[in-house]
Design an enzyme around this catalytic site. Structure first.
Site, PDB file in Angstrom:
ATOM      1  N   ASP A  99      -6.383  -7.044   4.094  1.00  0.00           N
ATOM      2  CA  ASP A  99      -7.207  -6.730   3.346  1.00  0.00           C
ATOM      3  C   ASP A  99      -8.173  -7.869   2.677  1.00  0.00           C
ATOM      4  OD1 ASP A  99      -8.906  -4.605   2.081  1.00  0.00           O
ATOM      5  OD2 ASP A  99      -8.011  -5.253   0.275  1.00  0.00           O
TER       6      ASP A  99
ATOM      7  N   ASP B  71     -12.091  -9.400   4.460  1.00  0.00           N
ATOM      8  CA  ASP B  71     -13.328  -9.354   3.855  1.00  0.00           C
ATOM      9  C   ASP B  71     -13.793 -10.897   3.744  1.00  0.00           C
ATOM     10  OD1 ASP B  71     -13.348  -6.597   3.188  1.00  0.00           O
ATOM     11  OD2 ASP B  71     -14.115  -7.034   1.078  1.00  0.00           O
TER      12      ASP B  71
ATOM     13  N   LYS C 266       3.557 -15.487   2.629  1.00  0.00           N
ATOM     14  CA  LYS C 266       3.823 -16.493   1.302  1.00  0.00           C
ATOM     15  C   LYS C 266       5.294 -16.524   1.125  1.00  0.00           C
ATOM     16  CE  LYS C 266       2.196 -17.880  -2.645  1.00  0.00           C
ATOM     17  NZ  LYS C 266       1.697 -19.141  -2.614  1.00  0.00           N
TER      18      LYS C 266
ATOM     19  N   ASP D 175      -2.492 -18.371   0.452  1.00  0.00           N
ATOM     20  CA  ASP D 175      -3.645 -19.055  -0.602  1.00  0.00           C
ATOM     21  C   ASP D 175      -4.152 -20.265   0.144  1.00  0.00           C
ATOM     22  OD1 ASP D 175      -1.194 -20.451  -0.258  1.00  0.00           O
ATOM     23  OD2 ASP D 175      -0.965 -20.949  -2.461  1.00  0.00           O
TER      24      ASP D 175
ATOM     25  N   TYR E 267       0.815  -1.174  -0.030  1.00  0.00           N
ATOM     26  CA  TYR E 267       0.070  -0.133   0.093  1.00  0.00           C
ATOM     27  C   TYR E 267       0.803   1.164  -0.036  1.00  0.00           C
ATOM     28  CZ  TYR E 267      -4.605  -2.234   0.840  1.00  0.00           C
ATOM     29  OH  TYR E 267      -5.774  -2.926   0.672  1.00  0.00           O
TER      30      TYR E 267
HETATM   31  C1  IPM Z   1     -10.480  -1.688   3.878  1.00  0.00           C
HETATM   32  C2  IPM Z   1     -10.589  -1.164   2.460  1.00  0.00           C
HETATM   33  C3  IPM Z   1      -9.234  -0.017   2.263  1.00  0.00           C
HETATM   34  C4  IPM Z   1      -8.196  -0.922   2.191  1.00  0.00           C
HETATM   35  C5  IPM Z   1      -9.711   0.762   0.820  1.00  0.00           C
HETATM   36  C6  IPM Z   1     -11.086   1.378   0.785  1.00  0.00           C
HETATM   37  C7  IPM Z   1      -8.580   1.309   0.744  1.00  0.00           C
HETATM   38  O1  IPM Z   1     -10.955  -2.103   1.564  1.00  0.00           O
HETATM   39  O2  IPM Z   1     -10.037  -1.038   5.017  1.00  0.00           O
HETATM   40  O3  IPM Z   1     -10.216  -2.831   3.858  1.00  0.00           O
HETATM   41  O4  IPM Z   1      -7.801  -1.537   1.234  1.00  0.00           O
HETATM   42  O5  IPM Z   1      -7.474  -1.089   3.327  1.00  0.00           O
HETATM   43 MG    MG Z   2     -10.882  -4.144   2.329  1.00  0.00          MG
END
Ligand code: IPM
Ligand code: MG
Length: 369
Positions: free
Chosen positions: A252, A256, A196, A228, A145
Site C-alpha cells: 500500500d 503510492d 522486514k 525501509d 488488513y
Molecule cells: C489502496 C487504498 C486502500 C488500501 C484504502 C482506501 C483502504 O489506499 O487501494 O491502496 O489501503 O488498500
Molecule cells: Mg493505498
C-alpha cells in the site's frame, strides 16, 4: 450477434464518476472496433451507496459483481462519511470486503513513468531520465488488513489498548510469489522481494518462501530489500526495479510512493486478481490506485488516465482482449506524447497543453488503433 461481456461498473465517490465516464467511452469505442459489446451494470458503492441505500456495499452490488466477468471500480470515500464508525466508512465497508469476498489476493500496480513525463516527477531529472517501468505486486487479502484478532479496549487502569494482527500462511506467500515471478518472466526477469525480515517473524517466512518459489523460475533473478531501504531505493534508483513483490501494508505504502515518483497518482492503474479461472483469464477488480480527490471532485479536471488504463487491464486479464488492451495503452502514450496534460501532470513545459477530464478522454478515444 456479437459477444456481450457483462461488466459491473462501480463508480463510487469523488472524482470516481467523472473519470469512469471517460473510461466507459473508451470501452465503447473499443467494443465497436472489436465487434463485441459490453453490458455495463452500474451499481452503487461507497459513500454514494451509504447515502442512497444505507450501507457502503449493498447486496445488489455484490450480486451484480458476481454476475459479471469483472468489476470496473472508481474510488470510494471522502470527508462526508468520515464521522461514521470506522467499519461503516466507504473504505472498510466496501473496498476491503469486495477484495476479500472475491479472493482478490494479487494486486498488480504498474508504475510507469513515461519518458515524456519525467518533468512531472518530483524526483530529480537525472534519477528518472528515460522514464521507468516498475510493476508492484502487492498481496491484497492478508497481513495487517485482515488478520485477527483486531480490537480496541479500555484497560483496568483506564489506558486504551489496540491490536492489529499480521498473519500470513506460507501458501498465501507462495501464490503471490508465483504471480510476481510469472509477471517477471514477461518483462525484465528480475524480482525484488520487500520485507522486514530483520524484525518480523512474518517476513522471515516471506523471505524463505520467496527463495523457494524462485527455484522454479531459473530465468528470473531475485533480490531482497528491507522495506525501509526499499522506500529509499525507489526514490534513488527507480530504474533498478522490475517487479517488486511485497505484503499488503508495505505494498500500500510503496505503491503510492512509486506512483508519485512516476509523476502522478492520476496515472496509476491497478488490477486485483483472484485465482485463474482455468481459461487463462481471471475474475478481477480494476481500479485507479489514487483516491477520490475530494478537493477537485465535480470540477471535471481530474486525470482519467488511471481509470482508462484500469479498463485496459480489465480487457487483458478478465476478457483476454490483449490486442485491445495494448491499443488503449498505446493511445495513452500517444496522447501524452502529443503534449496533452491534465492539471496533475501539467508543468507548463513547451509543446504541452492543459486539458480537462473530458478532453483527455476524447483525445485517447481519437488515438485508439
Ligand atoms: C489502496 C487504498 C486502500 C488500501 C484504502 C482506501 C483502504 O489506499 O487501494 O491502496 O489501503 O488498500
Ligand atoms: Mg493505498
Amino acid at each position: 450477434m456479437s459477444r456481450s461481456y457483462p461488466i459491473a461498473v462501480l463508480a463510487g465517490d469523488g472524482i470516481g464518476p467523472e473519470v469512469m465516464t471517460e473510461a466507459l467511452k473508451v470501452l465503447e469505442a473499443v467494443a465497436s472496433r472489436a465487434g463485441v459489446s459490453f453490458s455495463f451494470n452500474h451499481q452503487l458503492v461507497g459513500g454514494a451507496a451509504i447515502d442512497a441505500a444505507g450501507k457502503a456495499l449493498p447486496e445488489a452490488t455484490i450480486a451484480a459483481c458476481e454476475a459479471s466477468d469483472a468489476i470496473l471500480f472508481g474510488s470510494v470515500g471522502g470527508p462526508k462519511w468520515e464521522h461514521l464508525p470506522p467499519n461503516e466508512q466507504p473504505e472498510r465497508g466496501a473496498l476491503l470486503p469486495l477484495r476479500k469476498h472475491f479472493g482478490l489476493f494479487a494486486n498488480l500496480r504498474p508504475g510507469i513513468c513515461y519518458p515524456a513525463l519525467t518533468a512531472s516527477s518530483p524526483v530529480r531529472a537525472d534519477l528518472v531520465e528515460g522514464g521507468f517501468d516498475v510493476l508492484c505486486v502487492r498481496e491484497l487479502t492478508g497481513g495487517l488488513y485482515f488478520g485477527q484478532p483486531k480490537s480496541r479496549e479500555t484497560l483496568p487502569d483506564g489506558d486504551i489498548q489496540v491490536i492489529d494482527t499480521m498473519v500470513y500462511k506460507k501458501s498465501e506467500i507462495e501464490r503471490i510469489g508465483h504471480v510476481a515471478f510469472k509477471a517477471a518472466q514477461t518483462r525484465g526477469k528480475h524480482v525484488t522481494s520487500v520485507d522486514k525480515a530483520n524484525v518480523l517473524t512474518n517476513s522471515v517466512l516471506w523471505r524463505e518462501t520467496m527463495i523457494e518459489v524462485a527455484k522454479q523460475y531459473p530465468d528470473v533473478t531475485l533480490a531482497h530489500l528491507y522495506v525501509d531501504n526499499a522506500a529509499m531505493q525507489l526514490i534513488k534508483a527507480p530504474r533498478s526495479f522490475d517487479v517488486l513483490v511485497t505484503e499488503n501494508l508495505f505494498g500500500d505504502i510503496l505503491s503510492d510512493e512509486m506512483a508519485m515518483i512516476a509523476g502522478s497518482l492520476g496515472m496509476l492503474a491497478s488490477a486485483s486478481l483472484g485465482r485463474p479461472k482455468g481459461d487463462g483469464l481471471y475474475f478481477g477488480m480494476f481500479e485507479p490506485s489514487g483516491g477520490t480527490a475530494p478537493d477537485i471532485a465535480g470540477k471535471g479536471i481530474a486525470n482519467p488516465i488511471a481509470q482508462i488504463l484500469s479498463a485496459a487491464l480489465l480487457l487483458r486479464f478478465s476478457l483476454g482482449m490483449e490486442k485491445e488492451a495494448a491499443g488503449i495503452e498505446a493511445a495513452v502514450r500517444q496522447v501524452i506524447g502529443n503534449g496533452l496534460r491534465t492539471g496533475d501532470i501539467f508543468t507548463g513545459a513547451p509543446d504541452t497543453r492543459l486539458v480537462n477530464t473530458a478532453e483527455m478522454g476524447a483525445a485517447i478515444v481519437a488515438e485508439l488503433p
